[in-house]
Design a protein around this motif. Structure first.
Motif, PDB file in Angstrom:
ATOM      1  N   LEU A  15       0.818  -1.213   0.000  1.00 27.79           N
ATOM      2  CA  LEU A  15       0.000   0.000   0.000  1.00 27.79           C
ATOM      3  C   LEU A  15       0.855   1.268   0.000  1.00 27.79           C
ATOM      4  O   LEU A  15       0.582   2.219  -0.737  1.00 27.79           O
ATOM      5  N   HIS A  16       1.890   1.290   0.824  1.00 29.04           N
ATOM      6  CA  HIS A  16       2.743   2.479   0.873  1.00 29.04           C
ATOM      7  C   HIS A  16       3.526   2.653  -0.428  1.00 29.04           C
ATOM      8  O   HIS A  16       3.779   3.792  -0.845  1.00 29.04           O
ATOM      9  N   THR A  17       3.902   1.556  -1.070  1.00 25.56           N
ATOM     10  CA  THR A  17       4.607   1.669  -2.346  1.00 25.56           C
ATOM     11  C   THR A  17       3.705   2.306  -3.402  1.00 25.56           C
ATOM     12  O   THR A  17       4.134   3.199  -4.153  1.00 25.56           O
ATOM     13  N   ILE A  18       2.451   1.874  -3.455  1.00 23.05           N
ATOM     14  CA  ILE A  18       1.507   2.482  -4.403  1.00 23.05           C
ATOM     15  C   ILE A  18       1.300   3.951  -4.075  1.00 23.05           C
ATOM     16  O   ILE A  18       1.337   4.824  -4.960  1.00 23.05           O
ATOM     17  N   MET A  19       1.066   4.256  -2.796  1.00 20.35           N
ATOM     18  CA  MET A  19       0.817   5.640  -2.401  1.00 20.35           C
ATOM     19  C   MET A  19       2.008   6.539  -2.724  1.00 20.35           C
ATOM     20  O   MET A  19       1.836   7.681  -3.172  1.00 20.35           O
ATOM     21  N   PHE A  20       3.222   6.037  -2.519  1.00 22.22           N
ATOM     22  CA  PHE A  20       4.409   6.845  -2.803  1.00 22.22           C
ATOM     23  C   PHE A  20       4.498   7.200  -4.283  1.00 22.22           C
ATOM     24  O   PHE A  20       4.820   8.332  -4.651  1.00 22.22           O
ATOM     25  N   HIS A  21       4.181   6.230  -5.141  1.00 21.43           N
ATOM     26  CA  HIS A  21       4.283   6.465  -6.584  1.00 21.43           C
ATOM     27  C   HIS A  21       3.116   7.277  -7.133  1.00 21.43           C
ATOM     28  O   HIS A  21       3.178   7.739  -8.275  1.00 21.43           O
ATOM     29  N   TYR A  33      11.184  -0.641   1.435  1.00 19.20           N
ATOM     30  CA  TYR A  33      10.249   0.131   0.626  1.00 19.20           C
ATOM     31  C   TYR A  33      10.243   1.581   1.119  1.00 19.20           C
ATOM     32  O   TYR A  33      10.877   1.908   2.126  1.00 19.20           O
ATOM     33  N   VAL A  34       9.535   2.450   0.403  1.00 15.47           N
ATOM     34  CA  VAL A  34       9.548   3.877   0.720  1.00 15.47           C
ATOM     35  C   VAL A  34       8.136   4.357   1.076  1.00 15.47           C
ATOM     36  O   VAL A  34       7.174   4.048   0.376  1.00 15.47           O
ATOM     37  N   GLN A  35       8.033   5.093   2.171  1.00 15.75           N
ATOM     38  CA  GLN A  35       6.789   5.741   2.560  1.00 15.75           C
ATOM     39  C   GLN A  35       6.848   7.226   2.223  1.00 15.75           C
ATOM     40  O   GLN A  35       7.932   7.796   2.079  1.00 15.75           O
ATOM     41  N   CYS A  36       5.672   7.846   2.126  1.00 15.66           N
ATOM     42  CA  CYS A  36       5.593   9.277   1.815  1.00 15.66           C
ATOM     43  C   CYS A  36       6.022  10.155   2.977  1.00 15.66           C
ATOM     44  O   CYS A  36       6.337  11.333   2.788  1.00 15.66           O
ATOM     45  N   GLY A  37       5.996   9.608   4.181  1.00 17.73           N
ATOM     46  CA  GLY A  37       6.318  10.409   5.348  1.00 17.73           C
ATOM     47  C   GLY A  37       5.159  11.267   5.811  1.00 17.73           C
ATOM     48  O   GLY A  37       5.363  12.293   6.473  1.00 17.73           O
ATOM     49  N   ILE A  62       5.767  -0.822 -10.055  1.00 16.87           N
ATOM     50  CA  ILE A  62       6.643   0.148 -10.710  1.00 16.87           C
ATOM     51  C   ILE A  62       6.420   0.155 -12.219  1.00 16.87           C
ATOM     52  O   ILE A  62       6.365   1.226 -12.848  1.00 16.87           O
ATOM     53  N   ARG A  63       6.268  -1.028 -12.813  1.00 21.36           N
ATOM     54  CA  ARG A  63       6.003  -1.091 -14.262  1.00 21.36           C
ATOM     55  C   ARG A  63       4.687  -0.387 -14.589  1.00 21.36           C
ATOM     56  O   ARG A  63       4.598   0.358 -15.569  1.00 21.36           O
ATOM     57  N   PHE A  64       3.674  -0.632 -13.779  1.00 20.53           N
ATOM     58  CA  PHE A  64       2.356  -0.049 -14.033  1.00 20.53           C
ATOM     59  C   PHE A  64       2.401   1.477 -13.973  1.00 20.53           C
ATOM     60  O   PHE A  64       1.888   2.152 -14.866  1.00 20.53           O
TER      61      PHE A  64
END
Length: 213
Positions: A26-32, A52-56, A159-161
């Motif tokens: 979920l956080h990966t989708i939200m970040f992108h 993985y990366v969060q938006c903070g 990421i591809r999407f």
């Protein structure tokens, strides 16, 4: 406006893995799909060798954790059932108000379907051994490696999407807002209710949804 749909690969996980796996996805989708300036924060999974990366953003973290808690409660009441979580992005369109309706319409432009198959393990197994990062010989280490590989596949799919699908994204209304408006839908006590929620969202799109798998 098209509504893009992304069906992510089904993951077979144990109940103690649900929280970290869903946070990661979920956080990966939200970040992108973040808007404006974010404060990226790297997060290491405790049970898999993945970062993985969060938006903070505190509000995004709160809402995601709240939905994960609800989903875990649903899984506990519905063991041995495959399940699906839907993260949807939309924009709000204000039509002319009438005396019986304010005519606020949600136009969904993207749906992400996260598919989980939660397997039940014998309660006699030690939680300490299951949470350990040390790779144990035998079946458990093989299973954990397979889950980690599948989770990596899901992250690469995301990421591809996001790199391939951009034309359907609506204009950014306000760069001070961290996220587009979004919903996270989990199964309810009735599977039919979840299906009806998804049908309503499909009908609220302004175009026919396209599918990518």
């Amino acid at each position: 406006m098209n509504c893009e749909v992304c069906q992510l690969k089904e993951l077979e996980v144990e109940s103690f893995e649900i929280r970290e796996v869903l946070r990661c996805i979920l956080h990966t989708i939200m970040f992108h799909r973040a808007l404006g300036l974010v404060r990226p924060r790297d997060v290491d999974l405790q049970i898999f060798d993945i970062t993985y990366v969060q938006c903070g953003d505190v509000e995004i973290e709160r809402k995601i954790d709240e939905k994960i808690d609800q989903f875990i409660s649903w899984v506990e009441k519905h063991p041995h059932k495959k399940s699906q979580i839907c993260l949807s992005f939309y924009e709000v369109k204000n039509n002319k108000a009438t005396w019986f309706s304010n005519k606020v319409e949600r136009l969904y432009w993207e749906h992400w379907y996260i598919n989980l198959n939660v397997v039940q393990r014998p309660k006699s197994q030690s939680m300490k051994s299951r949470l350990s990062k040390v790779v144990d010989p035998g079946e458990e280490s093989t299973r954990r490696a397979a889950v980690e590989a599948s989770l990596r596949d899901v992250l690469f799919h995301i990421i591809r999407f996001v790199n391939e699908k951009k034309d359907h994204i609506p204009p950014i209304p306000n760069r001070e807002v961290i996220s587009f408006p979004y919903d996270i839908t989990i199964p309810s006590s009735s599977d039919n209710t979840f299906g009806m929620d998804m049908l309503k969202r499909m009908l609220q799109t302004s175009g026919h949804p396209s599918m990518i798998s």
